[in-house]
Design a protein around this motif. Structure first.
Motif, PDB file in Angstrom:
ATOM      1  N   GLN A  76       0.836  -1.196   0.000  1.00  0.00           N
ATOM      2  CA  GLN A  76       0.000   0.000   0.000  1.00  0.00           C
ATOM      3  C   GLN A  76       0.878   1.256   0.000  1.00  0.00           C
ATOM      4  O   GLN A  76       0.605   2.214  -0.717  1.00  0.00           O
ATOM      5  CB  GLN A  76      -0.929  -0.010   1.214  1.00  0.00           C
ATOM      6  CG  GLN A  76      -1.895   1.162   1.238  1.00  0.00           C
ATOM      7  CD  GLN A  76      -2.800   1.123   2.458  1.00  0.00           C
ATOM      8  OE1 GLN A  76      -2.572   0.372   3.408  1.00  0.00           O
ATOM      9  NE2 GLN A  76      -3.834   1.949   2.448  1.00  0.00           N
TER      10      GLN A  76
ATOM     11  N   ARG B 173       2.239   1.755  -3.480  1.00  0.00           N
ATOM     12  CA  ARG B 173       1.213   2.301  -4.371  1.00  0.00           C
ATOM     13  C   ARG B 173       0.994   3.788  -4.110  1.00  0.00           C
ATOM     14  O   ARG B 173       0.855   4.595  -5.036  1.00  0.00           O
ATOM     15  CB  ARG B 173      -0.100   1.538  -4.210  1.00  0.00           C
ATOM     16  CG  ARG B 173      -0.125   0.181  -4.882  1.00  0.00           C
ATOM     17  CD  ARG B 173      -1.535  -0.393  -4.936  1.00  0.00           C
ATOM     18  NE  ARG B 173      -2.190  -0.468  -3.641  1.00  0.00           N
ATOM     19  CZ  ARG B 173      -2.139  -1.506  -2.803  1.00  0.00           C
ATOM     20  NH1 ARG B 173      -1.442  -2.574  -3.127  1.00  0.00           N
ATOM     21  NH2 ARG B 173      -2.770  -1.477  -1.646  1.00  0.00           N
ATOM     22  N   LEU B 174       0.960   4.169  -2.834  1.00  0.00           N
ATOM     23  CA  LEU B 174       0.760   5.581  -2.486  1.00  0.00           C
ATOM     24  C   LEU B 174       1.943   6.437  -2.947  1.00  0.00           C
ATOM     25  O   LEU B 174       1.762   7.553  -3.442  1.00  0.00           O
ATOM     26  CB  LEU B 174       0.535   5.734  -0.987  1.00  0.00           C
ATOM     27  CG  LEU B 174      -0.820   5.220  -0.476  1.00  0.00           C
ATOM     28  CD1 LEU B 174      -0.858   5.259   1.047  1.00  0.00           C
ATOM     29  CD2 LEU B 174      -1.956   6.037  -1.060  1.00  0.00           C
TER      30      LEU B 174
ATOM     31  N   GLN C 180       3.852   5.813  -5.484  1.00  0.00           N
ATOM     32  CA  GLN C 180       3.735   5.915  -6.935  1.00  0.00           C
ATOM     33  C   GLN C 180       2.669   6.934  -7.323  1.00  0.00           C
ATOM     34  O   GLN C 180       2.861   7.737  -8.234  1.00  0.00           O
ATOM     35  CB  GLN C 180       3.407   4.550  -7.537  1.00  0.00           C
ATOM     36  CG  GLN C 180       3.377   4.557  -9.051  1.00  0.00           C
ATOM     37  CD  GLN C 180       3.106   3.183  -9.633  1.00  0.00           C
ATOM     38  OE1 GLN C 180       2.712   2.259  -8.919  1.00  0.00           O
ATOM     39  NE2 GLN C 180       3.302   3.047 -10.930  1.00  0.00           N
ATOM     40  N   LYS C 181       1.556   6.914  -6.612  1.00  0.00           N
ATOM     41  CA  LYS C 181       0.483   7.872  -6.896  1.00  0.00           C
ATOM     42  C   LYS C 181       0.947   9.300  -6.616  1.00  0.00           C
ATOM     43  O   LYS C 181       0.652  10.218  -7.402  1.00  0.00           O
ATOM     44  CB  LYS C 181      -0.761   7.544  -6.065  1.00  0.00           C
ATOM     45  CG  LYS C 181      -1.950   8.376  -6.440  1.00  0.00           C
ATOM     46  CD  LYS C 181      -3.217   7.872  -5.802  1.00  0.00           C
ATOM     47  CE  LYS C 181      -4.378   8.707  -6.287  1.00  0.00           C
ATOM     48  NZ  LYS C 181      -5.661   8.147  -5.988  1.00  0.00           N
TER      49      LYS C 181
ATOM     50  N   GLN D  99       3.139  10.381  -9.440  1.00  0.00           N
ATOM     51  CA  GLN D  99       2.348  10.680 -10.630  1.00  0.00           C
ATOM     52  C   GLN D  99       1.671  12.046 -10.508  1.00  0.00           C
ATOM     53  O   GLN D  99       1.669  12.835 -11.459  1.00  0.00           O
ATOM     54  CB  GLN D  99       1.289   9.599 -10.866  1.00  0.00           C
ATOM     55  CG  GLN D  99       1.854   8.282 -11.329  1.00  0.00           C
ATOM     56  CD  GLN D  99       0.800   7.176 -11.354  1.00  0.00           C
ATOM     57  OE1 GLN D  99      -0.286   7.313 -10.800  1.00  0.00           O
ATOM     58  NE2 GLN D  99       1.152   6.060 -11.990  1.00  0.00           N
ATOM     59  N   GLU D 100       1.101  12.320  -9.352  1.00  0.00           N
ATOM     60  CA  GLU D 100       0.440  13.608  -9.135  1.00  0.00           C
ATOM     61  C   GLU D 100       1.457  14.755  -9.178  1.00  0.00           C
ATOM     62  O   GLU D 100       1.176  15.819  -9.720  1.00  0.00           O
ATOM     63  CB  GLU D 100      -0.322  13.612  -7.813  1.00  0.00           C
ATOM     64  CG  GLU D 100      -1.533  12.690  -7.776  1.00  0.00           C
ATOM     65  CD  GLU D 100      -2.579  13.046  -8.816  1.00  0.00           C
ATOM     66  OE1 GLU D 100      -2.847  14.254  -9.028  1.00  0.00           O
ATOM     67  OE2 GLU D 100      -3.131  12.112  -9.431  1.00  0.00           O
TER      68      GLU D 100
END
Length: 92
Positions: A11, A14-15, A17-18, A21-22
């Motif tokens: 998790q 994933r966070l 990576q997010k 991306q943002e």
């Protein structure tokens, strides 16, 4: 316990990576905005330069000569500028 830890690590990945991306999207957006602002400014400067050449017949003058010409008349023009052309904002 190990399974829960593994899920948390996934998790977290994933966070991260997010977030990356943002962050990338935000940087791209700022780049695009500044690029657009530069394009608008460049167009405005080109148009004003063309008007200067047209009305002062300055197309054969160098940059230094053009500046000298403008300095010569700047005080007079600014003192006699119509009220509708006066503003307190920076030149646009």
């Amino acid at each position: 316990m190990a399974n829960q830890y593994k899920k948390l690590v996934e998790q977290q990945a994933r966070l991260k990576q997010k977030i990356e991306q943002e962050d990338f999207k935000l940087r791209q957006s700022k780049y695009y905005e500044s690029r657009q602002e530069r394009k608008v400014r460049s167009r405005r400067l080109i148009q004003k330069g063309a008007l200067l050449e047209k009305y002062f017949q300055a197309n054969n003058l160098s940059v230094e000569q053009t500046e000298e010409l403008l300095k010569t008349f700047a005080d007079y023009v600014n003192a006699h500028k119509p009220d509708k052309l006066k503003n307190d904002q920076p030149n646009n």
